[in-house]
Motif scaffolding. Sequence first.
Motif, PDB file in Angstrom:
ATOM      1  N   PRO A  20      71.306  82.485 -19.693  1.00 37.63           N
ATOM      2  CA  PRO A  20      70.673  81.589 -20.688  1.00 37.63           C
ATOM      3  C   PRO A  20      69.691  80.579 -20.114  1.00 37.63           C
ATOM      4  O   PRO A  20      69.160  79.760 -20.859  1.00 37.63           O
ATOM      5  N   THR A  21      69.410  80.634 -18.806  1.00 34.87           N
ATOM      6  CA  THR A  21      68.289  79.844 -18.283  1.00 34.87           C
ATOM      7  C   THR A  21      67.034  80.168 -19.095  1.00 34.87           C
ATOM      8  O   THR A  21      66.173  79.299 -19.302  1.00 34.87           O
ATOM      9  N   PHE A  22      66.946  81.411 -19.590  1.00 31.57           N
ATOM     10  CA  PHE A  22      65.787  81.833 -20.387  1.00 31.57           C
ATOM     11  C   PHE A  22      65.841  81.314 -21.828  1.00 31.57           C
ATOM     12  O   PHE A  22      65.009  81.698 -22.642  1.00 31.57           O
ATOM     13  N   SER A  23      66.822  80.457 -22.118  1.00 27.12           N
ATOM     14  CA  SER A  23      66.796  79.802 -23.429  1.00 27.12           C
ATOM     15  C   SER A  23      66.632  78.289 -23.291  1.00 27.12           C
ATOM     16  O   SER A  23      66.716  77.564 -24.276  1.00 27.12           O
ATOM     17  N   VAL A  24      66.379  77.818 -22.067  1.00 31.67           N
ATOM     18  CA  VAL A  24      66.194  76.374 -21.853  1.00 31.67           C
ATOM     19  C   VAL A  24      64.713  76.026 -22.003  1.00 31.67           C
ATOM     20  O   VAL A  24      63.843  76.766 -21.544  1.00 31.67           O
ATOM     21  N   HIS A  25      64.450  74.882 -22.657  1.00 35.53           N
ATOM     22  CA  HIS A  25      63.047  74.467 -22.843  1.00 35.53           C
ATOM     23  C   HIS A  25      62.656  73.311 -21.906  1.00 35.53           C
ATOM     24  O   HIS A  25      63.494  72.789 -21.186  1.00 35.53           O
ATOM     25  N   TYR A  26      61.375  72.970 -21.919  1.00 36.33           N
ATOM     26  CA  TYR A  26      60.896  71.898 -21.020  1.00 36.33           C
ATOM     27  C   TYR A  26      61.661  70.598 -21.238  1.00 36.33           C
ATOM     28  O   TYR A  26      61.853  69.826 -20.307  1.00 36.33           O
ATOM     29  N   ASP A  27      62.057  70.337 -22.490  1.00 36.09           N
ATOM     30  CA  ASP A  27      62.797  69.099 -22.755  1.00 36.09           C
ATOM     31  C   ASP A  27      64.290  69.274 -22.474  1.00 36.09           C
ATOM     32  O   ASP A  27      65.086  68.422 -22.840  1.00 36.09           O
ATOM     33  N   LYS A  28      64.645  70.395 -21.841  1.00 35.04           N
ATOM     34  CA  LYS A  28      66.012  70.711 -21.397  1.00 35.04           C
ATOM     35  C   LYS A  28      66.941  71.064 -22.551  1.00 35.04           C
ATOM     36  O   LYS A  28      68.152  71.178 -22.388  1.00 35.04           O
ATOM     37  N   GLN A  62      39.538  94.987 -26.778  1.00 32.39           N
ATOM     38  CA  GLN A  62      40.317  95.345 -27.973  1.00 32.39           C
ATOM     39  C   GLN A  62      41.567  94.465 -28.130  1.00 32.39           C
ATOM     40  O   GLN A  62      41.979  94.162 -29.238  1.00 32.39           O
ATOM     41  N   HIS A  63      42.183  94.059 -27.028  1.00 33.93           N
ATOM     42  CA  HIS A  63      43.435  93.282 -27.107  1.00 33.93           C
ATOM     43  C   HIS A  63      43.198  91.794 -26.835  1.00 33.93           C
ATOM     44  O   HIS A  63      44.147  91.053 -26.548  1.00 33.93           O
ATOM     45  N   HIS A  64      41.938  91.372 -26.947  1.00 34.06           N
ATOM     46  CA  HIS A  64      41.527  90.005 -26.577  1.00 34.06           C
ATOM     47  C   HIS A  64      42.416  88.933 -27.220  1.00 34.06           C
ATOM     48  O   HIS A  64      42.995  88.086 -26.534  1.00 34.06           O
ATOM     49  N   LYS A  65      42.529  88.980 -28.541  1.00 30.35           N
ATOM     50  CA  LYS A  65      43.255  87.899 -29.236  1.00 30.35           C
ATOM     51  C   LYS A  65      44.741  87.927 -28.899  1.00 30.35           C
ATOM     52  O   LYS A  65      45.362  86.877 -28.706  1.00 30.35           O
ATOM     53  N   ALA A  66      45.320  89.113 -28.850  1.00 32.73           N
ATOM     54  CA  ALA A  66      46.759  89.211 -28.595  1.00 32.73           C
ATOM     55  C   ALA A  66      47.103  88.771 -27.179  1.00 32.73           C
ATOM     56  O   ALA A  66      48.124  88.108 -26.947  1.00 32.73           O
ATOM     57  N   MET A  67      46.254  89.114 -26.220  1.00 34.25           N
ATOM     58  CA  MET A  67      46.522  88.734 -24.821  1.00 34.25           C
ATOM     59  C   MET A  67      46.672  87.223 -24.688  1.00 34.25           C
ATOM     60  O   MET A  67      47.482  86.732 -23.898  1.00 34.25           O
ATOM     61  N   ALA A  68      45.878  86.480 -25.465  1.00 30.00           N
ATOM     62  CA  ALA A  68      45.904  85.016 -25.349  1.00 30.00           C
ATOM     63  C   ALA A  68      47.320  84.471 -25.538  1.00 30.00           C
ATOM     64  O   ALA A  68      47.740  83.556 -24.825  1.00 30.00           O
ATOM     65  N   GLY A  69      48.061  85.058 -26.479  1.00 30.33           N
ATOM     66  CA  GLY A  69      49.415  84.561 -26.751  1.00 30.33           C
ATOM     67  C   GLY A  69      50.329  84.626 -25.537  1.00 30.33           C
ATOM     68  O   GLY A  69      51.291  83.870 -25.434  1.00 30.33           O
ATOM     69  N   LEU A  70      50.033  85.532 -24.604  1.00 27.28           N
ATOM     70  CA  LEU A  70      50.857  85.654 -23.391  1.00 27.28           C
ATOM     71  C   LEU A  70      50.261  84.945 -22.192  1.00 27.28           C
ATOM     72  O   LEU A  70      50.997  84.416 -21.357  1.00 27.28           O
ATOM     73  N   ILE A  71      48.932  84.946 -22.073  1.00 28.41           N
ATOM     74  CA  ILE A  71      48.344  84.448 -20.821  1.00 28.41           C
ATOM     75  C   ILE A  71      47.787  83.022 -20.955  1.00 28.41           C
ATOM     76  O   ILE A  71      47.434  82.410 -19.962  1.00 28.41           O
ATOM     77  N   ALA A  72      47.763  82.518 -22.197  1.00 28.25           N
ATOM     78  CA  ALA A  72      47.365  81.125 -22.444  1.00 28.25           C
ATOM     79  C   ALA A  72      48.410  80.556 -23.414  1.00 28.25           C
ATOM     80  O   ALA A  72      48.117  80.320 -24.582  1.00 28.25           O
ATOM     81  N   PRO A  73      49.648  80.351 -22.927  1.00 29.38           N
ATOM     82  CA  PRO A  73      50.794  80.153 -23.809  1.00 29.38           C
ATOM     83  C   PRO A  73      51.255  78.711 -23.952  1.00 29.38           C
ATOM     84  O   PRO A  73      52.442  78.460 -24.171  1.00 29.38           O
ATOM     85  N   ASN A  74      50.351  77.764 -23.843  1.00 27.39           N
ATOM     86  CA  ASN A  74      50.738  76.363 -23.822  1.00 27.39           C
ATOM     87  C   ASN A  74      50.109  75.665 -25.018  1.00 27.39           C
ATOM     88  O   ASN A  74      49.033  76.065 -25.481  1.00 27.39           O
ATOM     89  N   ALA A  75      50.760  74.594 -25.482  1.00 23.56           N
ATOM     90  CA  ALA A  75      50.213  73.873 -26.637  1.00 23.56           C
ATOM     91  C   ALA A  75      48.833  73.291 -26.325  1.00 23.56           C
ATOM     92  O   ALA A  75      48.071  72.986 -27.233  1.00 23.56           O
ATOM     93  N   GLN A  76      48.501  73.130 -25.031  1.00 22.37           N
ATOM     94  CA  GLN A  76      47.158  72.656 -24.646  1.00 22.37           C
ATOM     95  C   GLN A  76      46.157  73.787 -24.451  1.00 22.37           C
ATOM     96  O   GLN A  76      44.957  73.525 -24.309  1.00 22.37           O
ATOM     97  N   MET A  98      60.639  81.242 -27.852  1.00 24.65           N
ATOM     98  CA  MET A  98      60.573  79.997 -27.084  1.00 24.65           C
ATOM     99  C   MET A  98      59.260  79.254 -27.336  1.00 24.65           C
ATOM    100  O   MET A  98      59.228  78.023 -27.410  1.00 24.65           O
ATOM    101  N   LYS A  99      58.170  80.008 -27.464  1.00 25.88           N
ATOM    102  CA  LYS A  99      56.864  79.363 -27.634  1.00 25.88           C
ATOM    103  C   LYS A  99      56.678  78.828 -29.055  1.00 25.88           C
ATOM    104  O   LYS A  99      55.987  77.822 -29.256  1.00 25.88           O
ATOM    105  N   ARG A 100      57.294  79.501 -30.036  1.00 28.06           N
ATOM    106  CA  ARG A 100      57.236  78.928 -31.393  1.00 28.06           C
ATOM    107  C   ARG A 100      58.031  77.625 -31.441  1.00 28.06           C
ATOM    108  O   ARG A 100      57.628  76.669 -32.115  1.00 28.06           O
ATOM    109  N   ALA A 101      59.110  77.565 -30.686  1.00 30.26           N
ATOM    110  CA  ALA A 101      59.853  76.289 -30.593  1.00 30.26           C
ATOM    111  C   ALA A 101      58.977  75.223 -29.932  1.00 30.26           C
ATOM    112  O   ALA A 101      58.981  74.054 -30.334  1.00 30.26           O
ATOM    113  N   GLU A 102      58.195  75.643 -28.946  1.00 31.05           N
ATOM    114  CA  GLU A 102      57.317  74.686 -28.246  1.00 31.05           C
ATOM    115  C   GLU A 102      56.260  74.122 -29.200  1.00 31.05           C
ATOM    116  O   GLU A 102      55.920  72.941 -29.135  1.00 31.05           O
TER     117      GLU A 102
END
Length: 433
Positions: free
Chosen positions: A39-47, A275-289, A409-413
């Motif tokens: 479950p380390t993979f369920s912990v968020h930045y705010d712990k 072709q996968h430009h928009k979808a790739m962003a969700g994985l490789i640019a995954p921060n609220a900033q 996890m990212k929707r929670a973020e």
Amino acid sequence: MTDHPQRLRAMFCDHLSIMRGKYLPASKLKDDESRFARPTFSVHYDKDLLIEAPGTKCLEGLPDMALRWKGDEIRQGWEPNTKVVTGDLYAADGTPIPMCPRSALKRAVAAWEKHGLTPKVGIELEAYAFIRDENGQIVPYDTPGGVVYGTGNFSDPKRFTDAIWNKAQEIGLPLDLITAEYDTPQYEFTLTFGPAVDHVDTVVLFRQMAREIAWDHGVILSFLPKPIPGKGGNGMHINLSFSDAKDHNALANGDHGDPNNLNPLAKGCIAGWMQHHKAMAGLIAPNAQSYNRLQPASLSGYWCNWGGDNRNVTVRVSAEGGKKARLEHRMADATSNPYTATATILQAALLGFEGKYALQPMESGNGFSSNDATQGTAASLSEALNDLEADTPLTTAVGAGLVENHLYMKRAEVEKTALLDPDALRDWYIWYL
Ligand code: GLU
Ligand code: MG
């Protein structure tokens, strides 16, 4: 002072791009493993522990996962008497856990190797430097004489970048360059290209080392995509080439890189990325900033376009050919997990190559604007995650289980960061990224 025996710092890079690990005794300096709670993979930045995070088995007893490493992948570390290693994460049944980013990269490499091609990767990292002022506030590091391509103490009065350089030399970590970027106090670090998994191991270890050495100098080095509103962003540009069975660069088509003279491999990779430009962003640019950085006219991989030696397109065909032929993808930022980001780059390219996707014409304008705003990445992380979820070929190729955990996890973020102003948002992340 007594000379301590060697120890091993065994680490993995998690879903938040945080390095987690343990110090272990010298008896572990061989093929071995160490166990961590899955479950380390369920912990968020705010712990916060999100017990419903997919794949983490929080509701099934919070079991272990095993981090396994190879003795011959153990490297010299940057702390005294300490070796370092990264590895893959396994479940009790002996298969990699679905969320393991390094295993996702290994799958992507294996998929290319079926074509007789070994991916070679070279990553460029950008970062801003901050300090804490006397009130404990995080403020930009003062580099009054900083200029683009600045070197020396006007660009770095505390000389923490020298300490990073010297330590990399001492431990044999292959660094190609350090320089100051266009905006201050921003720096670029380029690592010497190599086989994909080995190179990304170097990237995650380097990033950790750089942040730790900077902090020893009182500097908080941040890879956040847009830590200072109004200044340039921090990218993680991923350069890709392939070697074939004869160890030739399979992207090469003559001595010079010419966007008008690409071979079918290069065309396929670029077509997959378009072709996968928009979808790739969700994985490789995954921060609220990330979507403050991914904007038009920011040299950052916003538009779905490609070209020759042009910093204003997402995919740049290097003007260097022959052995140095390569394609540079400029969208990612280093808040992505670099294994996941590289796996995404490789899998999207492979979809284009295997699927013989048609390649759109290269960018004919200056790249600063386009008449078609639908050709950019999403306007926010939440929309980028929707774009990712909608692209089944890409999510299946990268790994359905990894993407499912990522989306959760990212929707929670998105929710956790929604009300933060730019400085508060930066400070929410800055100790980790
Ligand atoms: N800082 C830009 C980015 O966010 C890249 C600038 C450059 O090195 O070309 O990707
Ligand atoms: Mg740069």
